[in-house]
Every structure is written in C-alpha cells, then in structure tokens.
Design an enzyme around this catalytic site. Structure first.
Site, PDB file in Angstrom:
ATOM      1  N   CYS A 129      -5.866   1.235  -4.421  1.00 51.42           N
ATOM      2  CA  CYS A 129      -6.944   2.949  -3.994  1.00 51.42           C
ATOM      3  C   CYS A 129      -7.308   3.195  -4.931  1.00 51.42           C
ATOM      4  O   CYS A 129      -8.488   4.174  -5.469  1.00 51.42           O
ATOM      5  CB  CYS A 129      -6.713   3.442  -2.528  1.00 51.42           C
ATOM      6  SG  CYS A 129      -5.465   4.105  -2.108  1.00 51.42           S
ATOM      7  N   HIS A 136     -11.351   2.512  -3.244  1.00 50.32           N
ATOM      8  CA  HIS A 136     -10.449   1.390  -1.447  1.00 50.32           C
ATOM      9  C   HIS A 136      -9.871   0.796  -1.745  1.00 50.32           C
ATOM     10  O   HIS A 136      -9.251   0.323  -2.387  1.00 50.32           O
ATOM     11  CB  HIS A 136     -12.134   0.670  -1.244  1.00 50.32           C
ATOM     12  CG  HIS A 136     -13.120   1.232  -0.149  1.00 50.32           C
ATOM     13  ND1 HIS A 136     -12.746   1.796   0.738  1.00 50.32           N
ATOM     14  CD2 HIS A 136     -14.051   1.693  -1.460  1.00 50.32           C
ATOM     15  CE1 HIS A 136     -14.155   2.319   1.395  1.00 50.32           C
ATOM     16  NE2 HIS A 136     -15.237   2.269  -0.062  1.00 50.32           N
ATOM     17  N   CYS A 137      -8.622   0.552  -0.299  1.00 48.36           N
ATOM     18  CA  CYS A 137      -7.639   0.181  -0.653  1.00 48.36           C
ATOM     19  C   CYS A 137      -7.674  -1.148  -0.367  1.00 48.36           C
ATOM     20  O   CYS A 137      -6.852  -2.101  -0.619  1.00 48.36           O
ATOM     21  CB  CYS A 137      -7.158   0.451   0.857  1.00 48.36           C
ATOM     22  SG  CYS A 137      -7.343   2.445   1.482  1.00 48.36           S
ATOM     23  N   LYS A 209      -1.923   3.371  11.161  1.00 46.71           N
ATOM     24  CA  LYS A 209      -2.773   4.556  10.134  1.00 46.71           C
ATOM     25  C   LYS A 209      -3.820   4.611  10.545  1.00 46.71           C
ATOM     26  O   LYS A 209      -5.207   3.773  10.480  1.00 46.71           O
ATOM     27  CB  LYS A 209      -2.221   4.291   8.994  1.00 46.71           C
ATOM     28  CG  LYS A 209      -3.100   5.127   7.305  1.00 46.71           C
ATOM     29  CD  LYS A 209      -3.118   4.878   6.418  1.00 46.71           C
ATOM     30  CE  LYS A 209      -3.610   4.735   5.173  1.00 46.71           C
ATOM     31  NZ  LYS A 209      -3.336   4.767   3.433  1.00 46.71           N
ATOM     32  N   ARG A 231     -13.139   4.495   5.411  1.00 47.79           N
ATOM     33  CA  ARG A 231     -11.999   3.286   5.249  1.00 47.79           C
ATOM     34  C   ARG A 231     -11.861   3.650   6.752  1.00 47.79           C
ATOM     35  O   ARG A 231     -11.028   2.700   6.930  1.00 47.79           O
ATOM     36  CB  ARG A 231     -10.764   4.292   4.824  1.00 47.79           C
ATOM     37  CG  ARG A 231     -10.351   4.198   2.975  1.00 47.79           C
ATOM     38  CD  ARG A 231      -9.111   5.002   2.465  1.00 47.79           C
ATOM     39  NE  ARG A 231      -9.489   5.053   1.467  1.00 47.79           N
ATOM     40  CZ  ARG A 231      -9.049   5.769   0.666  1.00 47.79           C
ATOM     41  NH1 ARG A 231      -8.328   6.690   1.029  1.00 47.79           N
ATOM     42  NH2 ARG A 231      -8.767   5.539  -0.696  1.00 47.79           N
ATOM     43  N   LYS A 262       0.838   7.147  10.902  1.00 49.46           N
ATOM     44  CA  LYS A 262       0.325   7.978   9.896  1.00 49.46           C
ATOM     45  C   LYS A 262      -1.051   8.831  10.844  1.00 49.46           C
ATOM     46  O   LYS A 262      -2.239   7.792  10.543  1.00 49.46           O
ATOM     47  CB  LYS A 262      -0.040   7.998   8.626  1.00 49.46           C
ATOM     48  CG  LYS A 262      -0.496   8.571   7.405  1.00 49.46           C
ATOM     49  CD  LYS A 262      -0.717   8.144   6.138  1.00 49.46           C
ATOM     50  CE  LYS A 262      -0.929   8.907   5.878  1.00 49.46           C
ATOM     51  NZ  LYS A 262      -1.028   8.713   4.228  1.00 49.46           N
ATOM     52  N   SER A 289      -0.592  15.492   3.986  1.00 53.93           N
ATOM     53  CA  SER A 289      -1.477  16.370   3.282  1.00 53.93           C
ATOM     54  C   SER A 289      -1.689  17.724   4.077  1.00 53.93           C
ATOM     55  O   SER A 289      -1.390  19.155   3.571  1.00 53.93           O
ATOM     56  CB  SER A 289      -2.064  16.070   1.610  1.00 53.93           C
ATOM     57  OG  SER A 289      -3.183  15.178   3.080  1.00 53.93           O
TER      58      SER A 289
HETATM   59 ZN   LIG Z   1      -5.223   2.814  -0.631  1.00 51.59          ZN
END
Ligand SMILES: [Zn+2]
Length: 337
Positions: A129, A136-137, A209, A231, A262, A289
C-alpha cells in the site's frame, strides 16, 4: 510434499537469532526483549528528519540519518525494529514497482543497519500500500463480465512474495506481511525455502488485523491512505472474533513463525484467545498509531502520567497473553525498563 519444502515442519526460522529465541520463551511481563520499535524510512536523497504531525514525537528518517538516530537507542538496549518504507521521490504504480526496487529505502537501509548493529533484529513490514498508486494493499484485476475491478488475491500474493524475497536477500531477519491476503504466509515461506533462506528468515504474520479507525495517524505517517474505497474487504470486521481466530489458524497452518493481533488495546480479548488457542506460538500485538496518539494527547493535556499509563498498557498486553509488543513508545521505555 517433502519435509524440506513443507513450511509447517520448518522450525529453524523461528529461533536462528538471539532475540527470536527470547520470543520463544513466553515473555509474560514488559522487558527490552519483548519490544519492537516501528520506524518510517523515506526515499529522500538528502538527509531528512521529518516530524509526523499526527504522531507527536515520531519522525520519518532518510536512509543516511537512521544509524545516528538508532545508535543511542541500541546502546540503551533496543533489540528490534520494524521498518516501514515511505516514498515521495520514487513512483507509485498499480503493481507497486518501487516496493522491491534497489532504490527502495527499506532495501537500501537493511544492509547498513546489519553492518552498524550486528545484534539488532531487523523486521520489515511487508505490504504494497505504501507503493501502489491506488493505496490498497493488493493488486487489482478487472472482471471481464462486469468491468468492475477487484483485489486479485493470487496476483497480490505473487507480488508480495517477490517483495518478501527482496527484503530477505537484503538481510531482513523477519518479514511481516500486513496485507491480509489469503495464502500469503504459505507462499512467502515457500519462496524463502526455494531460495535457500527458509531457515534464516522468520515470518511474523499480521494475522488478526482489523479494519480499524485506530490506524488514522499511521496512514499519514506512511502516506498510504487508499485513494478510493476502504480496506474492509481484506482487513477483518471489528465485530468478528470468529474470523480473527480463523485468520490466526490460517496463518499458523501456513507456517507463520509469529502471529500478530492489531490493534492492541481494543482487541485484548483476541490476544487472550490467541494465547489460549495457540499456546506454542509467539504472539505479538501492535500498539497502533491511534493508541499511541490517544495516550500522548491525554498525557499532553495532563489527564494522566505517561509512564504509568504506558506501563499499564504494556502489562495489559502481556496479561492478555502477548509475548511481543510493537510500540511507538519504545525510545521512552528504554529509559524505564
Ligand atoms: Zn497495506
């Protein structure tokens, strides 16, 4: 499948480094061994230390200033870092061409860190990403019937395994896929094994995640916000503990050396379930974060004491069952632990 290529039967990747051996030893309370410090490395070709507005006290660093930043931290006992590449100068493309180019800041800085700090465990976040034009990933394909584009799982993991190999060949001890595509852990393990790196590179999987609002400041830090959509089709819905447990099991079955949950604080129930369900696995948690920013804003307003609040958050992670904590508070904690 022979034992030599079956990634589930390969254990050496999980303990070839002294810090990895500590991770295999059930770390039940905050310690230097359990901490990983996230670092943002930019492709700036001039020395750069850039404040990240949304993460008070955290910065982006160019390749050539990172050693000077890390030296005092390593002297205080820093054991491990996780690297995130951030590009401004290099090009973002639909297939994340810059993710594994020789000019990639992570690819460039790994050998420098290996040479400067021989004992430091170097982990690399592994995703597309920060390098895709769409943010996007994964990689998109177009459905010929509907003309709609969708995240193409196979194309995405093909690309992610190429990037993993590049980081591994550059000297990363740990690659940490954070993309959440199905099957990427097994594909990465196979890629490492057939290239002779199967016992010298660990895979720390971002397994559970969640699609979380707590990532807001990170996307600013890594300049990786998606340019359209979100996402939610590959990161997990926050309502589903069941999917989280299946994602953890998927990654364990594919040969992950470390599993990760996460964010951290809002998902301590998942950490506890992971510990109970996979007692033999090192479990990591990412104090993300938004958690960091929330604590810092409260401390800056005088709401509570920084050391007490941060230590309490770490104790909570370990009490829930985590061995390893990724945290932006690491520099602060090096003076306290
Ligand atoms: Zn990513």
């Amino acid at each position: 499948m022979s034992a030599s290529t079956n990634q589930n039967l390969r254990l050496h990747s999980g303990f070839f480094h002294p810090t990895l051996r500590k991770w295999q030893s059930r770390l039940t309370s905050p310690s230097l061994d359990s901490l990983i410090y996230p670092l943002f490395v930019t492709d700036s070709d001039t020395p750069l230390v850039e404040q990240i507005e949304s993460l008070p006290g955290q910065k982006r660093y160019s390749v050539d200033v990172l050693v000077d930043l890390l030296r005092p931290l390593v002297e205080k006992g820093l054991k491990s870092v996780i690297l995130f590449g951030v590009i401004n100068r290099l090009t973002k493309t639909a297939d994340a061409l810059s993710a594994d180019s020789d000019e990639n800041p992570v690819v460039k800085v790994i050998p420098i860190l290996r040479k400067s700090f021989p004992d430091l465990l170097i982990c690399c976040d592994l995703c597309l990403c920060a390098y895709t034009s769409h943010g996007h990933c994964g990689i998109f394909s177009e459905d010929p019937n509907s003309n709609e584009s969708y995240i193409d799982n196979q194309k995405s993991i093909d690309r992610i395994t190429e990037v993993a190999l590049k980081y591994a060949q550059s000297g990363a001890h740990v690659v940490a896929p954070s993309d959440m595509m199905d099957g990427r852990v097994g594909a990465i393990k196979q890629k490492l094994i057939v290239n002779g790196l199967g016992s010298r590179v660990a895979v720390m999987a971002y397994s559970a995640k969640f699609a979380s609002s707590f990532y807001g400041p990170f996307r600013d830090a890594a300049k990786s916000a998606p340019s359209f959509g979100d996402r939610s089709t590959y990161q997990l819905p926050c309502t589903s503990a069941g999917l989280a447990m299946r994602a953890l099991k998927r990654d364990v079955d594919e040969g992950a050396d470390v599993i990760m949950i996460k964010p951290g604080m809002p998902y301590l129930d998942i950490v506890r379930s992971a510990r109970d369900r996979f007692p033999d696995m090192p479990v990591a948690v990412y104090q993300v974060s938004g958690e960091y920013a929330m604590l810092m804003h409260a401390v800056n307003k005088g709401t509570f004491d920084l050391e007490k609040a941060v230590m309490e958050s770490l104790i909570a992670f370990h009490r829930a069952g985590a061995d390893i904590v990724i945290s932006y508070f690491v520099p602060f904690l090096l003076d306290k632990l």
